[in-house]
Design an enzyme around this catalytic site. Structure first.
Site, short mmCIF file in Angstrom:
data_model
loop_
_atom_site.label_atom_id
_atom_site.label_comp_id
_atom_site.label_asym_id
_atom_site.label_seq_id
_atom_site.Cartn_x
_atom_site.Cartn_y
_atom_site.Cartn_z
N GLU A 95 -7.08 4.96 -6.40
CA GLU A 95 -7.66 6.22 -5.95
C GLU A 95 -9.16 5.99 -6.09
OE1 GLU A 95 -6.45 9.09 -4.82
OE2 GLU A 95 -4.30 8.76 -5.09
N ASP A 137 0.86 -1.19 0.00
CA ASP A 137 0.00 0.00 0.00
C ASP A 137 0.90 1.24 0.00
OD1 ASP A 137 -3.23 0.47 1.03
OD2 ASP A 137 -1.85 2.18 0.95
N LYS A 142 -11.25 3.31 -13.90
CA LYS A 142 -11.56 1.91 -13.55
C LYS A 142 -11.98 1.14 -14.81
CE LYS A 142 -11.61 0.34 -9.90
NZ LYS A 142 -10.54 -0.29 -9.09
N THR A 169 -15.80 -1.71 -10.22
CA THR A 169 -16.95 -1.02 -9.62
C THR A 169 -18.13 -0.92 -10.59
OG1 THR A 169 -17.67 1.20 -8.97
CG2 THR A 169 -15.71 1.11 -10.30
N ASP A 170 -19.32 -0.79 -10.03
CA ASP A 170 -20.52 -0.59 -10.87
C ASP A 170 -20.48 0.75 -11.62
OD1 ASP A 170 -20.92 1.07 -8.66
OD2 ASP A 170 -22.94 0.34 -8.20
N GLU A 171 -19.60 1.66 -11.14
CA GLU A 171 -19.56 3.00 -11.76
C GLU A 171 -19.08 2.95 -13.21
OE1 GLU A 171 -18.40 6.32 -9.46
OE2 GLU A 171 -18.76 5.30 -7.56
N ILE A 213 -21.45 7.58 4.20
CA ILE A 213 -21.98 6.98 5.44
C ILE A 213 -21.10 7.32 6.66
CG2 ILE A 213 -22.48 4.77 6.58
CD1 ILE A 213 -23.97 3.94 4.04
N ALA A 233 -5.92 -1.77 -4.82
CA ALA A 233 -5.28 -0.45 -4.81
C ALA A 233 -5.89 0.45 -5.87
CB ALA A 233 -3.78 -0.59 -5.06
N TYR A 244 -12.80 9.11 -12.25
CA TYR A 244 -12.61 7.87 -11.46
C TYR A 244 -13.16 6.67 -12.22
CZ TYR A 244 -13.89 4.17 -8.17
OH TYR A 244 -14.06 2.94 -7.57
#
Ligand code: NAD
Length: 329
Positions: A82, A33, A150, A122-124, A187, A80, A146
Site C-alpha cells: 500500500e 498482485d 515500510k 523508501t526515503d520516507e 504529478i 507490493a 505508511y
C-alpha cells in the site's frame, strides 16, 4: 533467471517488468498482485501473450500461494505495498497487512527455500530532514503510518539477515515519477487535471520538498543491485533532485501551456513531512550507477505519456482526482 515480482501491476513494478523484459528477454518473470489501489491491469497488457511472463492474481499474505511461487523462483523482488500516504492516514490497517504481514510472509518463504530477496523501500523511512541527506546508516524515524509500515518491513528484513542468514538486500528510493503512476499521486493528478482545465489542489503552501527520480532510473538501479549488490546490504537511490511541490506543478502547467490560476491551495495533510533527502554515494561508488534522466527531460516524457495515453486514465473517478478528505474516507 526466474524472477518473482510482487506488486507488478503497480507503477514501479510494471515499469520494472517492462524494463527487464526489454533488457533481458530471456528472464522468466512471474508477477503476483492483489489488484489493490495503485494497480492497473492495462499496465502490462502488452505482455499478455508473452511466454516469458506469467500473471497470478493473489495476495502476498497468502502463505500457501507465496510458498509455491517463491519455491519456483530464483529471486524475489518485493514491490507490493500500500503506497499512498493519504490513504494510510485515513486507515492504517491495509498498510500493516500488506507492508508488514505481507513482507513477513514472503520472508518466511524466502528463508525456507533459500532464495535471494530484494525489498523495495523508501526515503520516507528516515522522516523529515531539516538539512543534510540521509545515508544508509541514518536512523529510521518515520512519521506517517505508511512510512512506519515500510520501516517495520526494513527491520524485519534486517532481522532475517542477521538471525537466519537470509540473502536479502533493501533498496530505498526517493519519489518516483513517470508513466503508469496512479492518478491519485501529485504529478499524474496535476497533468490529468490540467488537461481537463480543472483546479489542481496543493497541500498547505506547496513548499514541501521531495527528491524526484525518473522511474526508469530507479529500475536501472534495482537491476544493478540484483546483479552486483552485496548480500545483507542496503542501498539508497537518489537523483539528487530536490524540488518543492508548487514548483513542480508550475513547471507542468508551463510545459502544457496552461494558466497558473488552476492552482488551488488546500488544507495541509496531518503530519506532512517537510523534506526528504537521500545520500546515494554508496550505489554510485560501489555499483557505478547514476541517473540518466534530468528532471526536465523526464517530466516532458511523463507529460507526453499521459497525453498520448488518455484511455489509460479516462475512467478515473473524480473522487481520486479531488483533494483528499481524510474525514469522509
Ligand atoms: N512511488 C514512489 O515514489 C516510491 C518511492 C520509493 C519506494 N516506493 C516503493 O516502491 C514500491 C512500489 O510503489 P508504487 O509507487 O509502484 O506503488 P503502487 O501503489 O503503484 O503499486 C503497488 C502494487 O502493489 C500491489 N499490492 C499491494 N498490496 C499487495 C498485497 N498484499 N499482495 C499483492 N499485491 C499487493 C497493488 O495492487 C499495486 O499493484 C512500494 O513498495 C513503495 O513503498 C515507491
Amino acid at each position: 533467471m526466474r524472477l518473482l515480482v510482487t506488486g507488478g501491476l503497480g507503477f514501479i513494478g510494471s515499469n520494472f517488468i517492462l524494463h527487464v523484459n526489454e533488457k533481458h528477454p530471456d528472464f522468466r518473470i512471474t508477477n503476483i498482485d492483489a489488484e489493490l489501489p495503485g494497480s492497473n491491469k492495462k499496465n502490462l497488457s502488452s505482455l499478455q501473450d508473452s511466454n516469458h511472463y506469467k500473471y497470478v492474481k493473489g495476495n502476498i499474505t497468502n502463505k500457501k500461494l507465496v510458498d509455491k511461487l517463491v519455491s519456483g523462483s530464483d529471486v524475489v523482488i518485493n514491490f507490493a505495498a500500500e503506497s499512498h500516504v493519504d490513504r494510510s492516514i485515513a486507515d492504517p490497517r491495509p498498510f500493516v497487512d500488506s507492508n508488514i504481514v505481507g513482507v513477513y510472509t514472503v520472508l518466511e518463504a524466502v528463508r525456507k527455500y533459500k532464495k535471494k530477496f530484494i525489498q523495495i523501500s523508501t526515503d520516507e523511512v528516515f522522516g523529515s530532514l531539516k538539512k543534510g541527506s540521509a545515508s544508509e546508516k541514518y536512523l529510521l524515524n518515520p512519521s506517517s503510518p505508511y512510512a512506519a509500515s515500510k520501516a517495520s518491513a526494513e527491520l524485519l528484513v534486517q532481522s532475517y539477515i542477521i538471525t537466519y542468514g537470509c540473502n536479502a538486500i533493501t533498496t530505498r528510493c526517493t519519489n518516483n515519477y513517470g508513466p503508469r503512476q496512479s492518478p491519485e499521486k501529485l504529478i499524474p493528478k496535476t497533468i490529468i487535471l490540467a488537461q481537463k482545465n480543472k483546479q489542481i489542489p496543493i497541500y498547505g503552501t506547496g513548499k514541501n520538498i521531495r527528491d524526484w527520480i525518473y522511474v526508469l532510473d530507479h529500475c536501472d538501479a534495482i537491476l544493478k543491485i540484483l546483479f552486483h549488490g552485496k548480500s545483507g546490504a542496503s542501498y539508497n537511490i537518489s537523483a539528487a533532485n530536490e524540488i518543492d511541490n508548487l514548483t513542480i506543478v508550475r513547471k507542468i502547467l508551463k510545459i502544457m501551456g496552461k494558466p497558473l490560476d488552476l492552482i488551488h491551495f488546500t488544507k495541509d495533510r496531518p503530519g506532512h513531512d517537510f523534506r526528504y533527502s537521500l545520500n546515494s554515494r554508496k550505489i554510485r561508488g560501489e555499483l557505478c550507477w547514476k541517473p540518466k534522466y534530468n528532471f526536465e527531460k523526464g517530466l516532458e516524457r511523463t507529460i507526453n505519456w499521459y497525453i498520448e495515453n488518455k484511455k489509460w486514465w479516462a475512467d478515473t473517478p473524480s473522487s481520486i482526482l479531488s483533494a483528499y478528505n481524510w474525514k469522509t474516507r
